[in-house]
Design a protein around this motif. Structure first.
Motif, PDB file in Angstrom:
ATOM      1  N   LEU A  78       0.801  -1.219   0.000  1.00 20.83           N
ATOM      2  CA  LEU A  78       0.000   0.000   0.000  1.00 20.83           C
ATOM      3  C   LEU A  78       0.840   1.279   0.000  1.00 20.83           C
ATOM      4  O   LEU A  78       0.287   2.373   0.001  1.00 20.83           O
ATOM      5  N   ASP A  79       2.153   1.146   0.041  1.00 23.59           N
ATOM      6  CA  ASP A  79       3.006   2.337  -0.058  1.00 23.59           C
ATOM      7  C   ASP A  79       3.165   2.704  -1.531  1.00 23.59           C
ATOM      8  O   ASP A  79       3.516   1.862  -2.359  1.00 23.59           O
ATOM      9  N   VAL A  80       2.899   3.980  -1.841  1.00 25.49           N
ATOM     10  CA  VAL A  80       3.074   4.450  -3.210  1.00 25.49           C
ATOM     11  C   VAL A  80       3.817   5.786  -3.185  1.00 25.49           C
ATOM     12  O   VAL A  80       3.717   6.546  -2.216  1.00 25.49           O
ATOM     13  N   ALA A  81       4.544   6.062  -4.237  1.00 28.84           N
ATOM     14  CA  ALA A  81       5.277   7.332  -4.357  1.00 28.84           C
ATOM     15  C   ALA A  81       5.024   7.911  -5.743  1.00 28.84           C
ATOM     16  O   ALA A  81       5.079   7.193  -6.745  1.00 28.84           O
ATOM     17  N   VAL A  82       4.741   9.207  -5.797  1.00 31.08           N
ATOM     18  CA  VAL A  82       4.534   9.877  -7.078  1.00 31.08           C
ATOM     19  C   VAL A  82       5.882  10.010  -7.777  1.00 31.08           C
ATOM     20  O   VAL A  82       6.858  10.489  -7.195  1.00 31.08           O
ATOM     21  N   GLN A  83       5.924   9.593  -9.023  1.00 30.49           N
ATOM     22  CA  GLN A  83       7.146   9.695  -9.820  1.00 30.49           C
ATOM     23  C   GLN A  83       7.196  11.048 -10.515  1.00 30.49           C
ATOM     24  O   GLN A  83       6.306  11.366 -11.318  1.00 30.49           O
ATOM     25  N   GLY A  84       8.225  11.843 -10.219  1.00 32.58           N
ATOM     26  CA  GLY A  84       8.314  13.163 -10.832  1.00 32.58           C
ATOM     27  C   GLY A  84       7.287  14.117 -10.241  1.00 32.58           C
ATOM     28  O   GLY A  84       6.963  14.061  -9.051  1.00 32.58           O
ATOM     29  N   GLN A  85       6.764  14.993 -11.095  1.00 38.43           N
ATOM     30  CA  GLN A  85       5.795  15.978 -10.637  1.00 38.43           C
ATOM     31  C   GLN A  85       4.416  15.346 -10.483  1.00 38.43           C
ATOM     32  O   GLN A  85       4.049  14.436 -11.228  1.00 38.43           O
ATOM     33  N   GLU A 193      -1.072  11.525 -16.901  1.00 42.90           N
ATOM     34  CA  GLU A 193       0.371  11.407 -17.100  1.00 42.90           C
ATOM     35  C   GLU A 193       1.128  11.169 -15.792  1.00 42.90           C
ATOM     36  O   GLU A 193       2.279  10.760 -15.807  1.00 42.90           O
ATOM     37  N   VAL A 194       0.476  11.438 -14.653  1.00 47.09           N
ATOM     38  CA  VAL A 194       1.140  11.239 -13.362  1.00 47.09           C
ATOM     39  C   VAL A 194       1.215   9.748 -13.053  1.00 47.09           C
ATOM     40  O   VAL A 194       0.229   9.023 -13.213  1.00 47.09           O
ATOM     41  N   GLU A 195       2.372   9.291 -12.605  1.00 53.05           N
ATOM     42  CA  GLU A 195       2.572   7.861 -12.355  1.00 53.05           C
ATOM     43  C   GLU A 195       2.980   7.618 -10.909  1.00 53.05           C
ATOM     44  O   GLU A 195       3.631   8.455 -10.277  1.00 53.05           O
ATOM     45  N   LEU A 196       2.599   6.434 -10.418  1.00 50.23           N
ATOM     46  CA  LEU A 196       2.953   6.012  -9.069  1.00 50.23           C
ATOM     47  C   LEU A 196       3.915   4.831  -9.132  1.00 50.23           C
ATOM     48  O   LEU A 196       3.892   4.043 -10.079  1.00 50.23           O
ATOM     49  N   ALA A 197       4.731   4.720  -8.097  1.00 52.31           N
ATOM     50  CA  ALA A 197       5.573   3.540  -7.909  1.00 52.31           C
ATOM     51  C   ALA A 197       5.069   2.826  -6.663  1.00 52.31           C
ATOM     52  O   ALA A 197       4.920   3.444  -5.604  1.00 52.31           O
ATOM     53  N   SER A 198       4.776   1.544  -6.768  1.00 52.82           N
ATOM     54  CA  SER A 198       4.269   0.776  -5.636  1.00 52.82           C
ATOM     55  C   SER A 198       5.425   0.216  -4.820  1.00 52.82           C
ATOM     56  O   SER A 198       6.499  -0.089  -5.356  1.00 52.82           O
ATOM     57  N   GLY A 199       5.195   0.080  -3.511  1.00 56.19           N
ATOM     58  CA  GLY A 199       6.235  -0.443  -2.638  1.00 56.19           C
ATOM     59  C   GLY A 199       7.346   0.556  -2.380  1.00 56.19           C
ATOM     60  O   GLY A 199       8.427   0.193  -1.925  1.00 56.19           O
ATOM     61  N   VAL A 200       7.102   1.822  -2.702  1.00 49.60           N
ATOM     62  CA  VAL A 200       8.095   2.886  -2.515  1.00 49.60           C
ATOM     63  C   VAL A 200       7.424   4.038  -1.760  1.00 49.60           C
ATOM     64  O   VAL A 200       6.241   4.318  -1.977  1.00 49.60           O
ATOM     65  N   LEU A 201       8.154   4.674  -0.887  1.00 46.33           N
ATOM     66  CA  LEU A 201       7.606   5.783  -0.104  1.00 46.33           C
ATOM     67  C   LEU A 201       8.538   6.978  -0.204  1.00 46.33           C
ATOM     68  O   LEU A 201       9.755   6.845  -0.030  1.00 46.33           O
ATOM     69  N   GLU A 202       7.960   8.145  -0.506  1.00 49.63           N
ATOM     70  CA  GLU A 202       8.759   9.372  -0.572  1.00 49.63           C
ATOM     71  C   GLU A 202       8.845   9.993   0.823  1.00 49.63           C
ATOM     72  O   GLU A 202       7.830  10.238   1.474  1.00 49.63           O
ATOM     73  N   GLY A 203      10.050  10.256   1.258  1.00 44.52           N
ATOM     74  CA  GLY A 203      10.241  10.849   2.576  1.00 44.52           C
ATOM     75  C   GLY A 203      10.153  12.366   2.549  1.00 44.52           C
ATOM     76  O   GLY A 203       9.788  12.980   1.547  1.00 44.52           O
ATOM     77  N   SER A 204      10.495  12.992   3.661  1.00 39.76           N
ATOM     78  CA  SER A 204      10.512  14.450   3.767  1.00 39.76           C
ATOM     79  C   SER A 204      11.698  15.007   2.982  1.00 39.76           C
ATOM     80  O   SER A 204      12.712  14.328   2.796  1.00 39.76           O
ATOM     81  N   ASN A 205      11.580  16.254   2.525  1.00 39.24           N
ATOM     82  CA  ASN A 205      12.715  16.885   1.827  1.00 39.24           C
ATOM     83  C   ASN A 205      13.510  17.795   2.770  1.00 39.24           C
ATOM     84  O   ASN A 205      14.329  18.601   2.306  1.00 39.24           O
ATOM     85  N   VAL A 206      13.268  17.667   4.077  1.00 36.76           N
ATOM     86  CA  VAL A 206      14.008  18.468   5.056  1.00 36.76           C
ATOM     87  C   VAL A 206      15.425  17.907   5.212  1.00 36.76           C
ATOM     88  O   VAL A 206      15.592  16.702   5.446  1.00 36.76           O
ATOM     89  N   ASN A 207      16.425  18.775   5.066  1.00 38.23           N
ATOM     90  CA  ASN A 207      17.818  18.397   5.297  1.00 38.23           C
ATOM     91  C   ASN A 207      18.105  18.615   6.782  1.00 38.23           C
ATOM     92  O   ASN A 207      18.168  19.761   7.249  1.00 38.23           O
TER      93      ASN A 207
END
Length: 246
Positions: A78-85, A193-207
């Motif tokens: 159930l983890d998904v990540a948006v690829q690109g914009q 045109e927006v695509e998802l990647a399954s089994g991947v999670l995008e984290g925070s962009n905080v350095n």
């Protein structure tokens, strides 16, 4: 002398506001899909009677850092990540539609698909509810397929599709609840045109390193402002004592 105190007081207050924004970013360093808030000090002339020789540093928000966060492979179905914009549409607490990059999805006991913050994920027809099933898969285009409960694997069928959007970033604004909305209050159109990647999670962009350095610098600036106020007070007391001895 009171002008010096006013300048120090204003500087300390603005530094505290900048520290609050930086602390908020740091607190969300591990929040899925989080986008850091940007801030900077802007010079602002002190208006009033007298010669315009004083300028305060005012902390102002400078928007949002849209840099992508790090991608982490979790292999969770159930983890998904948006690829690109692009963005995942969710139902905001006020009932309206909002957008997020957080793809840590899960099912409630009633079969509702929500993200890690408990916000319902939107489909083509509103919040998504998944029927009882033995298996479930989220495709790259956001389609959700299931094997109905008690049915063989070959009966897998598409039951919903996650609404994915990609409006121009300059038309979006971040709300206090951390979600993004269109600045005009409308709803974005689904973008195939927006695509998802399954089994991947995008984290925070905080350095974290940068945020920690900022925290130390802001703490030192605050101490400097407080010392300025103390020095102004000491100078005022010394001047008062001098006048009393004359």
């Amino acid at each position: 002398m009171d002008r010096m105190i006013y300048t120090g007081m204003t500087g300390a207050k603005q530094t505290m506001q900048a520290q609050a924004a930086n602390s908020h970013n740091l607190a969300n360093a591990n929040t899925a899909g989080f986008r850091a808030d940007l801030h900077a000090f802007q010079p602002e002339e002190v208006r009033g009677p007298g010669f315009a020789s004083r300028v305060n540093a005012v902390s102002e928000g400078q928007g949002v850092d849209f840099t992508p966060g790090t991608m982490q492979t979790t292999e969770h179905e159930l983890d998904v990540a948006v690829q690109g914009q692009g963005w995942i549409a969710v139902q905001a607490p006020d009932g309206g539609e909002a957008y997020t990059r957080a793809g840590d999805l899960r099912l409630t006991a009633n079969g509702n698909l929500v993200n890690g913050a408990g916000q319902p994920v939107m489909g083509d027809g509103g919040p998504i509810a998944i029927p009882p099933h033995d298996d479930m898969m989220i495709g790259g285009d956001g389609t959700i397929s299931i094997v109905p409960q008690g049915q063989p694997p070959e009966t897998m069928a598409v039951v919903e599709r996650i609404k994915l959007v990609n409006p121009p970033l300059d038309e979006m604004e971040k709300s206090p609840d951390g979600l993004f909305r269109l600045a005009d209050g409308g709803e974005a159109v689904a973008d195939a045109e927006v695509e998802l990647a399954s089994g991947v999670l995008e984290g925070s962009n905080v350095n974290i390193t940068t945020a920690m350095v900022n925290m130390i610098q802001l703490a030192r600036q605050y101490e400097t402002q407080v010392k300025m106020i103390q020095n102004a007070d000491e100078n005022a007391q010394a001047a008062s004592n001098l006048l009393r001895t004359q």
